[in-house]
Scaffold this active site. Structure first.
Site, short mmCIF file in Angstrom:
data_model
loop_
_atom_site.label_atom_id
_atom_site.label_comp_id
_atom_site.label_asym_id
_atom_site.label_seq_id
_atom_site.Cartn_x
_atom_site.Cartn_y
_atom_site.Cartn_z
N LYS A 52 0.84 -1.21 0.00
CA LYS A 52 0.00 0.00 0.00
C LYS A 52 0.88 1.26 0.00
CE LYS A 52 -3.84 -2.46 2.16
NZ LYS A 52 -4.63 -2.77 3.35
N GLN A 96 -4.45 -1.69 9.72
CA GLN A 96 -4.44 -3.02 9.10
C GLN A 96 -4.99 -4.07 10.07
OE1 GLN A 96 -3.73 -3.46 5.90
NE2 GLN A 96 -3.88 -5.67 5.88
N ASP A 119 -10.78 2.85 4.36
CA ASP A 119 -11.08 1.42 4.25
C ASP A 119 -12.59 1.17 4.19
OD1 ASP A 119 -9.20 -0.62 4.00
OD2 ASP A 119 -8.52 -0.43 6.08
N1 GUN Z 1 -6.87 -7.02 6.33
C1 GUN Z 1 -7.23 -7.73 5.22
N2 GUN Z 1 -7.76 -6.91 4.29
C2 GUN Z 1 -7.72 -5.66 4.80
C3 GUN Z 1 -8.13 -4.40 4.29
O1 GUN Z 1 -8.64 -4.24 3.17
N3 GUN Z 1 -7.92 -3.35 5.14
C4 GUN Z 1 -7.38 -3.49 6.37
N4 GUN Z 1 -7.24 -2.40 7.12
N5 GUN Z 1 -7.01 -4.65 6.87
C5 GUN Z 1 -7.17 -5.73 6.07
#
Ligand code: GUN
Length: 290
Positions: A52, A96, A119
């Site tokens: 990311k 995350q 998100d």
């Molecule tokens: N863990 C797995 N997928 C995601 C996501 O799209 N965002 C976040 N913050 N954590 C994740």
């Protein structure tokens, strides 16, 4: 069979975003700034978060990575979130998941300012999604919509089966595929661990979206000819022949299901890169919403 190439599509989107960032700069506007918080040393999570941050660099965003130890307390994490909520330079941020067991994920999600929740996990954004109001859509389901859209997959009136009801993917995905929008208007069945006769249900589907986290779960006998298959799964499996020591497997037994599919996403290179592209799009949207 045609591949739904998430890697190529996400690169196209990132180029489009990079152009927008140049335009913003030329107009004397602020550079979009995304922050990511990661707690602990989970290898897969670190890989995703690093991807990311790398994507931010590629499109010209600013990025901040905040690494906290597994021992961080819930209060300390909540204090960090308050800091990010009030930091005017940060347009959007993510925490995350998963988080260590001693931290309540719901408390953390609720603490994030919905206007910075790129998100799309905050109940305000999820509620607005249900009502078809402007909001941040959860990054993975939004990325899947974008992928289907860019490949001109017809969804209106189609039978869509979603396997898995997680808050992050399966549940919002089922809502989005049923909405009265361009990608949407499907008849959706949301299936899960208590579903009876899953095979009979998936065999009727025009579109199957698998988000279960069980490698090679969907097999050829579970789908009909011409099905569109979207594989959200990504499991690390030991493989001594790889430099990393593992290979990545999706939730779909790829070769045999691909042979029956009209379109299918690969793993890796399908949904994963689209999640990142959506996150970038959401961060741009955060600037517009200010
Ligand atoms: N863990 C797995 N997928 C995601 C996501 O799209 N965002 C976040 N913050 N954590 C994740």
């Amino acid at each position: 069979m045609e591949l739904l190439d998430g890697k190529k599509t996400s690169n196209d989107i990132k180029e489009e975003i990079a152009q927008k960032v140049i335009e913003l700069k030329n107009q004397g506007k602020k550079t979009p700034h995304l922050a990511a918080v990661i707690v602990g040393e989970n290898g897969a999570s670190l890989t995703y978060v690093n991807a990311k941050v790398k994507a931010c660099e590629k499109v010209g965003f600013e990025s901040t990575l905040i690494k906290l130890p597994t021992s961080v307390t819930e209060d300390e994490l909540l204090a960090k979130i308050t800091e990010l909520n009030t930091n005017e330079d940060i347009d959007g941020f993510i925490v995350q998941l998963p988080l260590p067991d001693h931290i309540d994920e719901h408390k953390v999600t609720l603490a994030i300012d919905p206007m910075k929740d790129v998100d799309g996990f905050h109940p305000e954004n999820l509620g607005r999604m249900m009502l078809n109001l402007p909001c941040f859509l959860p990054a993975t389901p939004a990325g899947i919509l974008e992928l289907l859209d860019r490949y001109n997959i017809e969804t209106s009136g189609k039978d869509c089966v979603v396997i898995g009801r997680s808050h992050i993917v399966g549940s919002p995905m089922s809502v989005l595929m049923a909405r009265n929008t361009k990608i949407g208007n499907c008849t959706v069945t949301l299936t899960h661990s208590r579903t009876q006769n899953l095979k009979e249900i998936t065999k009727r589907a025009d579109i199957v979206i698998v988000a279960l986290g069980k490698s090679e779960f969907l097999t050829a006998d579970m789908v009909k000819e011409g099905v569109v298959v979207v594989d959200v799964g990504i499991t690390r499996v030991k493989d001594e022949s790889k430099k990393s020591g593992f290979k990545l497997l999706g939730d779909v037994k790829f070769d045999e299901v691909a042979a029956k599919s009209s379109y299918i996403t690969p793993v890796p290179g399908g949904v994963g890169p689209m999640t990142i592209a959506s996150l970038m799009l959401n961060t741009l949207q955060a600037i517009d919403m200010k």
